[in-house]
Scaffold this active site. Structure first.
Site, PDB file in Angstrom:
ATOM      1  N   TYR A  18       4.052  16.177  28.274  1.00 59.05           N
ATOM      2  CA  TYR A  18       5.338  16.130  28.969  1.00 59.05           C
ATOM      3  C   TYR A  18       6.121  17.425  28.762  1.00 59.05           C
ATOM      4  O   TYR A  18       7.285  17.407  28.349  1.00 59.05           O
ATOM      5  CB  TYR A  18       6.154  14.917  28.480  1.00 59.05           C
ATOM      6  N   TYR A 146       5.291   0.421  29.731  1.00 61.57           N
ATOM      7  CA  TYR A 146       4.535   1.670  29.757  1.00 61.57           C
ATOM      8  C   TYR A 146       3.069   1.346  29.483  1.00 61.57           C
ATOM      9  O   TYR A 146       2.762   0.639  28.515  1.00 61.57           O
ATOM     10  CB  TYR A 146       5.053   2.668  28.718  1.00 61.57           C
ATOM     11  N   ASP A 247      -1.450  -5.553  26.757  1.00 63.98           N
ATOM     12  CA  ASP A 247      -1.630  -4.168  26.322  1.00 63.98           C
ATOM     13  C   ASP A 247      -1.105  -4.025  24.890  1.00 63.98           C
ATOM     14  O   ASP A 247       0.091  -3.875  24.673  1.00 63.98           O
ATOM     15  CB  ASP A 247      -0.882  -3.239  27.290  1.00 63.98           C
ATOM     16  N   LYS A 276      -4.616   3.665  20.287  1.00 63.85           N
ATOM     17  CA  LYS A 276      -3.778   4.329  19.280  1.00 63.85           C
ATOM     18  C   LYS A 276      -4.242   4.176  17.831  1.00 63.85           C
ATOM     19  O   LYS A 276      -5.036   4.987  17.370  1.00 63.85           O
ATOM     20  CB  LYS A 276      -2.326   3.906  19.468  1.00 63.85           C
TER      21      LYS A 276
HETATM   22  C1  LIG Z   1       0.176   5.053  24.474  1.00 62.99           C
HETATM   23  C2  LIG Z   1       0.024   3.860  25.301  1.00 62.99           C
HETATM   24  C3  LIG Z   1      -0.911   3.811  26.349  1.00 62.99           C
HETATM   25  C4  LIG Z   1      -1.765   4.998  26.729  1.00 62.99           C
HETATM   26  O1  LIG Z   1      -2.631   5.385  25.716  1.00 62.99           O
HETATM   27  P1  LIG Z   1      -3.254   6.874  25.716  1.00 62.99           P
HETATM   28  O2  LIG Z   1      -4.202   6.867  24.565  1.00 62.99           O
HETATM   29  O3  LIG Z   1      -2.093   7.805  25.530  1.00 62.99           O
HETATM   30  O4  LIG Z   1      -3.925   7.073  27.012  1.00 62.99           O
HETATM   31  C5  LIG Z   1      -1.021   2.628  27.056  1.00 62.99           C
HETATM   32  N1  LIG Z   1      -0.263   1.562  26.763  1.00 62.99           N
HETATM   33  C6  LIG Z   1       0.648   1.576  25.769  1.00 62.99           C
HETATM   34  C7  LIG Z   1       1.430   0.345  25.471  1.00 62.99           C
HETATM   35  C8  LIG Z   1       0.828   2.724  25.002  1.00 62.99           C
HETATM   36  O5  LIG Z   1       1.749   2.734  24.028  1.00 62.99           O
END
Ligand SMILES: *Cc1c(COP(=O)(O)O)cnc(C)c1O
Length: 426
Positions: A18, A146, A247, A276
């Site tokens: 970003y 997100y 997610d 992550k």
């Molecule tokens: C960081 C994140 C993503 C994307 O993961 P990347 O490894 O950066 O592609 C997707 N969903 C959530 C909830 C996130 O925090």
């Protein structure tokens, strides 16, 4: 290379997350990291309040994780996963499937969180395709979410706060329902129910899946909502024949005090993504889980195979370090509620500052929401003086420290945050 030439080359030629290619402020040069500390080239030492974006839960340069990765390195760093398999991938799958919500029985490995989300969305679409219900091809989500930066993951990020508004008119149109009004600490979520029922009733026919972050909405606003809401979404998904994708990329692996944030509810999703913290912050890696029903329907349909297969799928180094990280997490039994209490105790004092709109804590996540947007450069400069590394965005100054942080280190981090806010907004 000289420090100055490294920094000026970086600034001139390398994109950062970003960022502008014409940025006037250089990045900070890190030489090494250990425990909760980042060691800078100029001799300064910073406490990492971000865990490298939720990932480094055990801190840096951890002997167990180092050992896992170096041992694997000497066997093989990679082999293709098409037609071949290996012990790290299988052992990790067994371990993960024993801790994810019940009902999830199959795992698809990929390289990053965003890809795990793409895979989840493709699974949902191919599931309905295989059932001969191709018309179910839209997705719904809640606002302030997100889900990543790749194309379809972007389409389910909040169109305003989700960082991708420039692309709005180019992306697939998805459905956005209001984000839950009930906070994690409220008991009342009746108001949302009526609206959500109406939404499902009107739109379920075309919906392939409902996707959302469980309990904690991360990069779209750092909001914590009530587990009852997640239960409600699951009930409606079941009632109206819509798949549920959860997610857990930010929340998974203990961040909220539970292994997965979904564990606050009774919900077992149809599809779930993790990323992550999965490798303890060592390598880019992610996984998408699904139920037997999804896997079998796709596999019994036409063409009978799931159409995805990243080159570095199931990378043995990543699997090995992920396995070590998950085992360490289970062995260490970090006291996340002690971190939560300490975050509350110190950051809670900021509620007295007139510039602060809200302070909220959940597990090892501390959020200070300001009334106005913050100037990241100003805040970061003050943080550096306090020996603290943070990366605020929008109106949010927040921290999610490594779980190994000591009381003393956490005191320094939280007191540093208070000092910064109280000196910038006095
Ligand atoms: C960081 C994140 C993503 C994307 O993961 P990347 O490894 O950066 O592609 C997707 N969903 C959530 C909830 C996130 O925090």
């Amino acid at each position: 290379m000289e420090t100055n030439s490294i920094l000026s080359f970086d600034q001139k030629h390398i994109w950062h997350p970003y960022s502008s290619a014409l940025s006037s402020s250089p990045n900070i040069l890190v030489e090494r990291a250990e425990g909760v500390y980042l060691y800078l080239e100029n001799g300064k030492i910073l406490i990492d309040g971000m865990s490298s974006w939720w990932a480094a839960i055990h801190g840096y340069n951890h002997p167990c994780l180092n050992e896992a990765i170096t041992t694997q390195l000497e066997r093989m760093s990679h082999v293709m996963f098409g037609g071949l398999t290996h012990r790290p991938a299988v052992t990790l799958a067994k371990e993960l499937l024993s801790i994810v919500p019940r009902g999830l029985e199959h795992v698809f490995y990929s390289d990053s969180g965003s890809v795990a989300v793409e895979v989840a969305m493709k699974m949902a679409l191919q599931y309905w395709y295989s059932k001969g219900m191709d018309f179910k091809k839209q997705f719904a989500t809640i606002k302030n979410g997100y889900h990543g930066d790749t194309w379809h993951a972007m389409s389910v990020c909040d169109p305003v706060t989700g960082m991708h508004h420039i692309f709005n008119n180019k992306l697939n149109i998805q459905h956005f329902t209001p984000s839950p009004r009930c906070s994690f600490y409220d008991d009342n979520f009746e108001l949302d129910e009526e609206q959500l029922v109406l939404f499902f009733r009107e739109n379920h026919k075309q919906l392939a899946a409902f996707i959302l972050e469980p309990i904690v909405q991360g990069a779209g606003g750092m909001r914590f909502y009530h587990p009852g809401y997640l239960n409600l979404v699951k009930q409606l998904c079941d009632k109206y024949g819509v798949l549920l994708i959860i997610d857990e990329i930010a929340t998974g692996f203990g961040r909220t005090g539970k292994m997965f944030a979904s564990d606050f509810s009774n919900v077992s999703p149809d599809i779930m993504c993790v990323g992550k913290a999965i490798t303890g912050g060592y390598l880019s890696f992610a996984a998408t889980f699904c139920t037997g029903k999804i896997a079998h329907t796709i596999s019994n349909g036409d063409p009978g195979v799931f159409m995805h297969g990243p080159t570095f799928m199931g990378n043995p180094l990543a699997c090995s370090v992920a396995l070590a990280s998950v085992r360490l997490l289970q062995k260490c039994k970090y006291d996340i509620s002690a971190i939560a209490n300490q975050l509350e105790e110190v950051l809670g004092t900021l509620r007295d500052n007139d510039a602060v709109a809200d302070v909220r804590i959940l597990g090892a996540i501390g959020v200070v929401e300001m009334k106005e947007s913050v100037d990241m450069a100003v805040i970061q400069k003050e943080c550096l003086k306090q020996g603290v590394w943070l990366r605020p965005f929008g109106r949010l100054i927040y921290t999610m420290p490594p779980f190994i942080i000591s009381k003393e280190e956490l005191r320094k981090l939280t007191q540093g945050i208070c000092n910064v806010i109280n000196s910038v907004y006095c």
